[in-house]
Design a protein around this motif. Structure first.
Motif, PDB file in Angstrom:
ATOM      1  N   UNK A 146       0.850  -1.194   0.000  1.00 21.72           N
ATOM      2  CA  UNK A 146       0.000   0.000   0.000  1.00 21.72           C
ATOM      3  C   UNK A 146       0.878   1.233   0.000  1.00 21.72           C
ATOM      4  N   UNK A 147       0.658   2.111  -0.976  1.00 22.88           N
ATOM      5  CA  UNK A 147       1.586   3.209  -1.230  1.00 22.88           C
ATOM      6  C   UNK A 147       0.805   4.516  -1.339  1.00 22.88           C
ATOM      7  N   UNK A 148       1.302   5.571  -0.684  1.00 19.48           N
ATOM      8  CA  UNK A 148       0.663   6.876  -0.832  1.00 19.48           C
ATOM      9  C   UNK A 148       0.838   7.382  -2.274  1.00 19.48           C
ATOM     10  N   UNK A 163       3.864  -5.608  -9.584  1.00 17.27           N
ATOM     11  CA  UNK A 163       2.600  -5.522  -8.844  1.00 17.27           C
ATOM     12  C   UNK A 163       1.513  -4.897  -9.721  1.00 17.27           C
ATOM     13  N   UNK A 164       0.258  -5.237  -9.430  1.00 14.66           N
ATOM     14  CA  UNK A 164      -0.915  -4.656 -10.100  1.00 14.66           C
ATOM     15  C   UNK A 164      -1.714  -3.829  -9.100  1.00 14.66           C
ATOM     16  N   UNK A 165      -2.143  -2.613  -9.516  1.00 16.38           N
ATOM     17  CA  UNK A 165      -3.002  -1.841  -8.620  1.00 16.38           C
ATOM     18  C   UNK A 165      -4.409  -2.430  -8.630  1.00 16.38           C
ATOM     19  N   UNK A 166      -4.964  -2.625  -7.415  1.00 16.73           N
ATOM     20  CA  UNK A 166      -6.303  -3.220  -7.315  1.00 16.73           C
ATOM     21  C   UNK A 166      -7.321  -2.291  -6.683  1.00 16.73           C
ATOM     22  N   UNK A 167      -6.843  -1.292  -5.914  1.00 18.95           N
ATOM     23  CA  UNK A 167      -7.806  -0.465  -5.179  1.00 18.95           C
ATOM     24  C   UNK A 167      -7.176   0.855  -4.780  1.00 18.95           C
ATOM     25  N   UNK A 168      -8.058   1.778  -4.417  1.00 15.36           N
ATOM     26  CA  UNK A 168      -7.606   2.991  -3.727  1.00 15.36           C
ATOM     27  C   UNK A 168      -8.253   2.941  -2.347  1.00 15.36           C
ATOM     28  N   UNK A 180      -4.250   9.103   5.626  1.00 11.48           N
ATOM     29  CA  UNK A 180      -3.791   9.287   4.237  1.00 11.48           C
ATOM     30  C   UNK A 180      -4.346   8.203   3.317  1.00 11.48           C
ATOM     31  N   UNK A 181      -4.810   8.625   2.142  1.00 15.79           N
ATOM     32  CA  UNK A 181      -5.204   7.663   1.100  1.00 15.79           C
ATOM     33  C   UNK A 181      -3.988   6.832   0.678  1.00 15.79           C
ATOM     34  N   UNK A 182      -4.247   5.592   0.269  1.00 11.50           N
ATOM     35  CA  UNK A 182      -3.174   4.744  -0.268  1.00 11.50           C
ATOM     36  C   UNK A 182      -3.659   4.009  -1.520  1.00 11.50           C
ATOM     37  N   UNK A 183      -2.776   3.881  -2.502  1.00  6.44           N
ATOM     38  CA  UNK A 183      -3.027   3.000  -3.632  1.00  6.44           C
ATOM     39  C   UNK A 183      -2.620   1.590  -3.205  1.00  6.44           C
ATOM     40  N   UNK A 186      -1.041  -5.465  -5.520  1.00  7.84           N
ATOM     41  CA  UNK A 186      -0.833  -6.862  -5.107  1.00  7.84           C
ATOM     42  C   UNK A 186       0.002  -7.600  -6.142  1.00  7.84           C
ATOM     43  N   UNK A 187       0.781  -8.552  -5.643  1.00  6.24           N
ATOM     44  CA  UNK A 187       1.482  -9.505  -6.508  1.00  6.24           C
ATOM     45  C   UNK A 187       1.021 -10.895  -6.081  1.00  6.24           C
ATOM     46  N   UNK A 188       0.638 -11.724  -7.051  1.00 10.60           N
ATOM     47  CA  UNK A 188       0.168 -13.074  -6.753  1.00 10.60           C
ATOM     48  C   UNK A 188       1.260 -14.088  -7.090  1.00 10.60           C
TER      49      UNK A 188
END
Ligand code: COA
Length: 203
Positions: A146-148, A163-168, A180-183, A186-188
């Motif tokens: 999870x990254x700002x 990694x693929x972004x899945x959510x905000x 703080x919001x985070x992007x 995930x990596x499977x």
């Protein structure tokens, strides 16, 4: 009792990950104190506790308490708390935490490196070692990061690792005195069939 895949040491070139140990105390306090302006914008604290100074949060007493807590979590199979070294010097940490088994087999990962070694691929290499270990001996299916949105260098790291972004996640962590919001990325386990480090090295 020992947890799957813990403890272990993993290395690629001069970058090594290994369990943090009691004799890291002096180096940990020194690198953390020196990197206040580099690390503070990205590190959370419990909002229910009184605000403390950076020096208080990185004191020898805090290191010792953290080490005890991490060892307990690692023995229980809930964390993989790695120190990152470059040419034998302590330069950062990677913590795989929130390990949940059952039908989930998932965890999330946090990381930092000393500004003095930034931009040399240390974090991607160390993370690739840890992720291959998570998807191998530890047996995880998914690792989240999870990254700002403001953290350009960390966004580069998750991108380099596939990694693929899945959510905000809205107002996700209490950092720098605000939620703080985070992007959420995930990596499977089966995303990179050749392995994370091999894929990183072959670009
Ligand atoms: C995020 C972080 C771990 C990346 O580590 P790293 O080992 O420097 O990673 P890289 O070498 O792959 O560099 C990543 C990006 O940082 C930027 N960068 C390069 N040199 C830099 C320097 N000297 N100073 C700052 N940023 C630099 C570049 O954008 C680089 O991407 P590029 O390789 O595509 O040019 C590190 O910046 C850090 O510890 N930051 C503070 C703590 C933090 O943000 N943790 C993650 C929270 S989600």
């Amino acid at each position: 009792m020992s947890a799957p895949g813990w403890p272990t040491r993993l290395a690629s070139g001069t970058v090594e990950v290994r369990p943090l140990r009691a004799r890291d105390l002096r180096a940990w306090c020194e690198v953390r104190t020196r990197n206040e302006s580099w690390l503070a914008p990205w590190e959370g604290r419990p909002p229910s506790q009184r605000p403390t100074t950076w020096r208080e949060r990185n004191s020898p007493a805090v290191f010792s308490a953290m080490l005890r807590a991490q060892r307990k979590e690692a023995r229980a199979g809930r964390q993989l708390p790695f120190a990152v070294t470059v040419a034998g010097e302590l330069r950062g940490a990677i913590t795989v935490a929130g390990i949940t088994r059952g039908a989930f087999d998932s965890a999330h990962v946090g990381y930092w490196v000393d500004q003095a070694v930034a931009g040399r691929g240390v974090a991607p290499t160390a993370l690739a070692l840890v992720l291959d270990h998570c998807f191998g001996p530890v047996g995880l299916h998914r690792v989240e990061a999870n990254v700002r949105p403001e953290n350009g260098p960390s966004l580069r790291v998750v991108r380099k690792l596939g990694f693929t972004q899945e959510a905000l996640h809205r107002r996700y962590l209490f950092i720098d005195e605000a939620w703080r919001d985070h992007r959420s990325f995930a990596l499977l386990a089966d995303d990179l069939p050749a392995g994370v480090l091999a894929t990183l090295l072959t670009g």
